[in-house]
Motif scaffolding. Structure first.
Motif, PDB file in Angstrom:
ATOM      1  N   THR A 193      43.035  31.359  45.538  1.00 50.31           N
ATOM      2  CA  THR A 193      42.505  32.725  45.600  1.00 50.31           C
ATOM      3  C   THR A 193      43.564  33.789  45.868  1.00 50.31           C
ATOM      4  O   THR A 193      43.211  34.958  46.042  1.00 50.31           O
ATOM      5  CB  THR A 193      41.452  32.830  46.714  1.00 50.31           C
TER       6      THR A 193
ATOM      7  N   ARG B 139      40.139  34.858  43.593  1.00 45.52           N
ATOM      8  CA  ARG B 139      39.651  33.703  42.824  1.00 45.52           C
ATOM      9  C   ARG B 139      39.320  34.121  41.397  1.00 45.52           C
ATOM     10  O   ARG B 139      39.667  33.417  40.440  1.00 45.52           O
ATOM     11  CB  ARG B 139      38.419  33.110  43.519  1.00 45.52           C
TER      12      ARG B 139
ATOM     13  N   ASN C 177      37.260  28.163  39.114  1.00 42.89           N
ATOM     14  CA  ASN C 177      37.344  29.521  39.640  1.00 42.89           C
ATOM     15  C   ASN C 177      36.081  30.333  39.339  1.00 42.89           C
ATOM     16  O   ASN C 177      35.752  31.264  40.068  1.00 42.89           O
ATOM     17  CB  ASN C 177      38.572  30.246  39.085  1.00 42.89           C
TER      18      ASN C 177
END
Length: 395
Positions: free
Chosen positions: A140, A148, A222
């Motif tokens: 992130t 992220r 993600n």
């Protein structure tokens, strides 16, 4: 648009997309190389938390039970079923009721179970939290959801850029395969700019498939809850589970560990699962306790990862088998993401391959930056000449 003009357009797209993601991709590659050895490095950095030697290690369940009796303000939620040689017993804990804790991880001595250290699993740059910091930087950029999502976009651009790179290496004239074969090679005797260009192209072609898998799994993880999971569940819904929906907030006490272990082992035998119980896990807010099975009896993520049997805390009855091997194709794909991304799917060879991919990505970032800097003055001069010619024509 001619073939040459189309090639120039895609070259520019490849160049500037590479510049956009270069820094972020280099950070992800460098931290990914470190994370290939996350557990050994964590133990090396914090020997006072992890190191313990005895010929007769304590039973982890016994140690966790003693911890709860000595500290009624906490509940042990995760611990290994068997102690690893030379290691302390690592226990994850949660506060009971309205209590608060300054830690969520406890390390117990392998000889008698006394507490040797605690920590909170949060990012930091001290020894105790460094590896967690590296992980969150990788995932992130230490920027929460925004980071992220940014890294997810970078991974998507990387995936598409890999495909564009293959197109740009394809010869314009026949014989195609004979000419393309040269792109897969490089000569150490070439001048440095040519050598670096050849290495950049050849490494991208040789590692295209695993690099594309790495990029795809990055995109999927993600954007897991936002895009990947809804799409997969729409196309291939998993079996209903007690984890669907919001927690009910159960407060029942869990079954005694020996009873739970016995029931789980009998269930595994009936279902012809030859794996060994590895990890006890409890979800207090859902009133569930589970045993995670792996081939070795130690937590690992070979193939699609472990199988977990979940039992109801109030009745002690079996309620759910969390197994990607006996669920939908979508569930199997979801569970494959982490083992694929880390290389753990095939054990140490996969982890070594993951390390090689990280180093290769750093190499491609470095060669791309060098080539851009080397060629930029020529491109700037050419654009100035073209603008000058256009002005003279207008005049």
């Amino acid at each position: 648009m001619t073939q040459i003009e189309r090639r120039q357009l895609w070259t520019a797209i490849h160049r500037y997309s590479g510049l956009f993601m270069l820094l972020f991709l280099a950070i992800a590659a460098a931290t990914g190389c470190v994370l290939s050895f996350e557990k050994p490095l964590d133990a090396w950095l914090n020997p006072e938390l992890f190191s313990c030697t005895t010929s007769r290690p304590i039973d982890p369940a016994t140690a966790a039970g003693a911890l709860e009796r000595a500290h009624p303000e906490l509940a042990a939620t995760t611990f290994p079923v068997r102690a690893e040689p030379g290691r302390t017993v690592e226990v994850l804990v949660e506060p009971r009721g309205a209590q608060t804790l300054s830690f969520d991880q406890v390390f117990l001595d392998c000889r008698d179970g006394h507490v040797v250290g605690t920590r909170r699993t949060e990012a930091g740059w001290g020894r105790a939290h460094l590896m967690r910091g590296v992980y969150l930087l990788h995932y992130t950029l230490l920027a929460g959801d925004w980071g992220r999502w940014l890294m997810g976009v970078v991974a998507l651009v990387w995936l598409l850029s890999n495909l564009v790179g293959v197109y740009l290496t394809w010869p314009l004239r026949r014989p195609w395969f004979r000419q393309w074969k040269r792109i897969w090679q490089f000569r150490r005797s070439s001048p440095l700019p040519r050598l670096l260009l050849d290495i950049h192209r050849a490494s991208g072609l040789w590692l295209l498939l695993p690099l594309s898998v790495l990029a795809f799994t990055s995109v999927a993880m993600n954007f897991f809850s936002e895009a990947f999971l809804p799409a997969v569940q729409l196309l291939s819904p998993p079996r209903p589970s007690p984890f669907d929906g919001a927690p009910a907030g159960h407060k029942a006490n869990p079954p005694a560990f020996p009873d739970l272990l016995r029931k789980a082992e009998l269930l595994a035998a009936r279902r012809q699962l030859t794996w060994q119980p590895a990890v006890y896990q409890r979800e207090p807010v859902r009133g569930l306790s589970g045993l995670r099975f792996t081939p070795s009896g130690i937590e690992e993520y070979r193939a699609l990862g472990p199988v977990t049997y979940w039992f109801d805390d109030a009745t002690g009855t079996f309620v759910y088998e969390d197994s990607p091997y006996a669920d939908s194709a979508g569930q199997a794909l979801s569970r494959a993401l982490f083992p694929l991304h880390t290389g753990q799917m095939i054990g140490w060879p996969g982890i070594v391959l993951d390390l090689i991919l990280g180093l290769a990505t750093l190499e491609m970032c470095g060669t791309a930056l060098y080539l851009w800097l080397k060629r930029r003055p020529g491109r700037v001069s050419a654009r100035k000449r073209e603008r000058g010619k256009a002005r003279s024509v207008r005049d």
